[in-house]
Design an enzyme around this catalytic site. Sequence first.
Site, short mmCIF file in Angstrom:
data_model
loop_
_atom_site.label_atom_id
_atom_site.label_comp_id
_atom_site.label_asym_id
_atom_site.label_seq_id
_atom_site.Cartn_x
_atom_site.Cartn_y
_atom_site.Cartn_z
N SER A 120 0.82 -1.20 0.00
CA SER A 120 0.00 0.00 0.00
C SER A 120 0.86 1.26 0.00
CB SER A 120 -0.96 0.01 1.18
OG SER A 120 -0.37 -0.49 2.32
N HIS A 141 -3.18 -3.27 -5.86
CA HIS A 141 -3.46 -2.83 -4.49
C HIS A 141 -4.94 -3.06 -4.17
CE1 HIS A 141 -3.73 0.63 -1.38
NE2 HIS A 141 -3.50 -0.51 -0.79
N GLU A 153 -6.40 -0.84 -7.08
CA GLU A 153 -5.51 0.07 -7.80
C GLU A 153 -4.52 -0.77 -8.60
OE1 GLU A 153 -4.99 4.21 -5.50
OE2 GLU A 153 -4.13 2.51 -4.45
N ASN A 191 -4.93 6.62 -1.42
CA ASN A 191 -4.38 7.14 -0.16
C ASN A 191 -3.97 8.60 -0.28
OD1 ASN A 191 -4.79 5.10 1.66
ND2 ASN A 191 -2.91 4.02 1.11
#
Length: 520
Positions: A120, A141, A153, A191
Amino acid sequence: MPPFPRIRVVGAGTMGRGITQLAAGAGCSVELTDVSATAVDDGAAFVSRMLHRAAAKGLTTAAEAEAAIGRIRTGTDPTAPSDDIDLVVEAVVERLDVKQRLFATLSGALPRAVLASNTSSLSITAIASVVADPSRVIGLHFFNPVPLMKIVEVVPGTRTSPDVLAAARAFVEHTGHTPVQAKDSPGFLVNLLGRGLPTEALAVLDEDVADAADIDRIVRDMLYLKMGPFELMDLSGLDVSHPVLESIWKGFYGDERLRPAGSTQVRVSAGLLGRKSGEGFYRYADGVPQVPAEHAAAPDPTAVPLHIVGGGPLADLLRARGVTVSDGPSDSAVSVVQPLGRPAYLAAIEHGLDPRRTIGVDPLGVPLLTAGYRVDGGEGEGHRARLAVIAPFTVDRDAGRRAVRALASLGCAITVTADGPAPVAQRIAASMVNVASMAAEKGLANPDDIDRGARLGLGYPLGPLAMGDSIGPQRILAILDGLLDYTGDPRYRASGWLRARADLRLSLLDPAARPHDLLG
Ligand code: NAD
């Protein structure tokens, strides 16, 4: 036939289990491996329970669940050589040295496989740098819990081949999840997008403009988010959120727009981690947050006449509730300014008003009062119409109290905040939109994927670019420019993506023409 019929998952922890369940459920043969035999056994048993539970809930049939379980094998040698594996998904501890060692060995042991990492926060290019052929390496991800979070992702490293990228996207689609393609940059896409909300909310808290519960209420009711930033940080744990805030900021070489607040490190040191430690921004009793009750103002349309600067829907709504509303200032009336990107006291000065008899209302919340939002009810379900009132430090207490009682006759919830450099909801919305615009400007993902990523990965009802469109790109730009002008803090530097689209009156979702679009 799935794009990758035979998969090896390395790491049978939280993520490896979820990925195994998803892939086996989608018809792939999955080898679940780990260096720990216990982790493998527990992992396989967990996946089997989850698939049975899905059948019991009617999400799949019992026969399909049994077939998926039948496609799962286990192993305690994650790097065992094989010519049969098409894709390996690594989900081991988040350490670059461990992942690099593993990928170096896997690339020799599985000569045909695409090598994917579920990291991540680590660079895919850095992981791939130890592999003889880095074109085989990609980031996949997944989000926790994998079966429920319908987004993955897909992150190509600098040398990932277009074929590997296309196959990885096809694999994600085959599982029923949505691929969102992101560049290999700090925090990838989701994120990074998640930084806009907590960084600005923490800045507001650190400036003592409002407390955590009031900021959460403003964010839920005025920006429509399901959870406020402090509820969310308490849920993830500040020991998890604080390092993410720091690493993404550092990853962008200290870009001020991503600058974390000073207080989170101190709170982590104090053990105020959130739900898991019994206290964070809220205290918890048996896991239930102890939210301080809202202060309610007693509604009184006759408390004081109001001069609504600029008139508009707020003036009409108040008149309809029996409040005496004037078009100009008077000795008996309290003036109400509706500042955009500036403090209320400054708006009072600009309008030549007496700052002792002037309060502010955030104009961002006013349309909600006319949009059929419920004006009653308590905390929790749904969004309440909420007016954010700003109390300049200059205001006469009695005049201010009367004005709040007159405004309360609207019947909506009222939050009174201190007078910061701009109203709270404006600051937080502008930060969310600016971070997303910055991602678009840097080409970290295309605008549709940016909004899709925020909706699916962060649970936002609207993507941040669509939110910017609904508030208006010019208003978002005016908020940021006002904040930059007043504070001098480059944290409020508007991205070029936002500025150009505001200037051109275009949607923030409007993709940019690229130089090569003009050729050929
Ligand atoms: P976890 O601690 O639950 O599981 C990790 C597993 O890897 C353990 O069973 C451990 O025995 C095993 N392991 C460690 N080193 C190994 C090695 N060299 N070879 C084989 N197995 C090894 O961790 P997790 O939460 O599942 O996270 C795994 C990865 O997924 C990390 O990179 C993490 O950053 C990423 N991730 C986690 C989440 C999340 O919410 N947990 C979300 C997205 C991505």
